[in-house]
Design an enzyme around this catalytic site. Structure first.
Site, PDB file in Angstrom:
ATOM      1  CG  ASP A  76      -5.264  -3.383  -7.695  1.00  0.00           C
ATOM      2  OD1 ASP A  76      -6.326  -3.956  -7.376  1.00  0.00           O
ATOM      3  OD2 ASP A  76      -4.390  -3.098  -6.877  1.00  0.00           O
ATOM      4  CG  ASN A 144       5.492  -1.448  -0.316  1.00  0.00           C
ATOM      5  OD1 ASN A 144       4.281  -1.254  -0.281  1.00  0.00           O
ATOM      6  ND2 ASN A 144       6.106  -1.898  -1.395  1.00  0.00           N
ATOM      7  CG  HIS A 146       1.451  -1.373  -2.213  1.00  0.00           C
ATOM      8  ND1 HIS A 146       2.213  -2.499  -1.973  1.00  0.00           N
ATOM      9  CD2 HIS A 146       0.163  -1.814  -2.191  1.00  0.00           C
ATOM     10  CE1 HIS A 146       1.427  -3.542  -1.816  1.00  0.00           C
ATOM     11  NE2 HIS A 146       0.184  -3.161  -1.935  1.00  0.00           N
ATOM     12  CD  GLU A 151       4.794  -2.449  -5.157  1.00  0.00           C
ATOM     13  OE1 GLU A 151       4.707  -1.927  -4.025  1.00  0.00           O
ATOM     14  OE2 GLU A 151       4.692  -3.684  -5.334  1.00  0.00           O
TER      15      GLU A 151
HETATM   16  C1  GLP Z   1      -2.674  -5.514  -2.356  1.00  0.00           C
HETATM   17  C2  GLP Z   1      -3.675  -4.690  -3.191  1.00  0.00           C
HETATM   18  C3  GLP Z   1      -4.009  -3.422  -2.503  1.00  0.00           C
HETATM   19  C4  GLP Z   1      -4.233  -3.741  -1.043  1.00  0.00           C
HETATM   20  C5  GLP Z   1      -2.898  -4.045  -0.411  1.00  0.00           C
HETATM   21  C6  GLP Z   1      -3.023  -4.553   1.028  1.00  0.00           C
HETATM   22  O1  GLP Z   1      -1.632  -6.026  -3.026  1.00  0.00           O
HETATM   23  N1  GLP Z   1      -3.309  -4.459  -4.544  1.00  0.00           N
HETATM   24  O2  GLP Z   1      -5.146  -2.808  -3.087  1.00  0.00           O
HETATM   25  O3  GLP Z   1      -4.801  -2.647  -0.378  1.00  0.00           O
HETATM   26  O4  GLP Z   1      -2.143  -4.881  -1.213  1.00  0.00           O
HETATM   27  O5  GLP Z   1      -3.578  -5.824   1.038  1.00  0.00           O
HETATM   28  P1  GLP Z   1      -4.227  -6.487   2.314  1.00  0.00           P
HETATM   29  O6  GLP Z   1      -5.435  -5.704   2.617  1.00  0.00           O
HETATM   30  O7  GLP Z   1      -4.509  -7.910   1.923  1.00  0.00           O
HETATM   31  O8  GLP Z   1      -3.199  -6.388   3.406  1.00  0.00           O
END
Ligand code: GLP
Length: 251
Positions: A76, A144, A146, A151
């Site tokens: 992304d 959540n 995702h 989302e």
């Molecule tokens: C982010 C990214 C995801 C990631 C998730 C968890 O917003 N877009 O690809 O896996 O949220 O992030 P983190 O690993 O920093 O907890």
């Protein structure tokens, strides 16, 4: 490390800490690349992916792992950040992946946030298809449930698209921004259908803050209210978690 087959095609490894998870996942990526040097690897941004990149860097530096034939695709990218902003995922991947692993910058594809974002989304899908599809997709999980920036409620069939981030996701990612900035409202993200089309999935999760989401992903119903629950239907998915993230799992 405990490896449990929790569904026919879903494996759970519970490891002592994030560094151990990083080593385990990096080792499997290295095996994939050894078997097919032109592999296509999907990469995540966020703190969960960092130990994997750190362990890959060790394999490159100390064990001569050759990643020269690999193509990389990010999950992304934010919309609305200026070019070169340190929190664009292109820049994050430059710091965490391209430089430490000595990759050619043009081997790493990131959704293009310039111009018409819908056209950028379609171009990204075409680029993945032209590369032959993704062999291994690395994933974190949002609190959540995702995946990437899909989302809750995003259809399992979705392909790369523009998405609005929830207030919770923006608040969670504000920690990466400073100086009165906030997480952008919108992003381009691989869809859940895009992610599910990868030939194998490697999801990593650490800390108590991920326990509920991981429970939903593995033990909850397969439903878009928990995007990560798609891993239960994937033919080859592996979850690597520490004790805190795995604490609520029934298995
Ligand atoms: C982010 C990214 C995801 C990631 C998730 C968890 O917003 N877009 O690809 O896996 O949220 O992030 P983190 O690993 O920093 O907890």
């Amino acid at each position: 490390m405990t490896a449990l087959a929790v569904r026919r095609h879903l494996t759970l490894d519970v490891v002592p800490d994030a560094a151990a998870a990083g080593r385990a996942v990096a080792q499997r990526i290295a095996e994939q690349v050894a078997a097919r040097p032109q592999s296509v690897i999907g990469v995540a941004t966020g703190s969960s992916a960092e130990p994997v990149y750190a362990a890959l860097a060790v394999l490159v530096r100390d064990w001569g792992l050759d990643l020269g034939g690999v193509l990389w695709f990010a999950l992304d990218e934010y919309l609305g950040l200026p070019d070169g902003h340190p929190q664009t995922y292109r820049e994050v991947l430059r710091r965490q992946l391209v430089e430490p692993l000595g990759l050619a910058p043009d081997a790493v594809h990131v959704p293009d946030p310039h111009g018409d974002p819908d056209a950028g989304a379609q171009a990204y899908e075409r680029a993945i298809a032209q590369a032959g599809g993704i062999d291994v997709q690395l994933l974190g999980i949002g609190a959540n449930g995702h995946l990437a920036f899909n989302e809750p409620g995003t259809p399992f069939t979705s392909r790369t698209h523009v998405t609005e981030l929830t207030a919770g996701t923006r608040a969670a990612n504000d920690r990466f921004f400073g100086h009165g900035e906030r997480t952008p409202h919108r992003a381009l993200t691989q869809g859940l259908g895009t992610i599910a089309a990868a030939r194998s999935l490697e999801l990593v999760a650490f800390g108590a803050g991920k326990a509920e989401a991981l429970y939903g992903a593995i033990d909850g119903p397969v439903d878009p209210s928990c995007p990560a629950s798609l891993i239960q239907r994937h033919p080859c998915a592996r979850v690597t978690a520490d004790d805190a993230a795995a604490a609520l799992l029934v298995v």
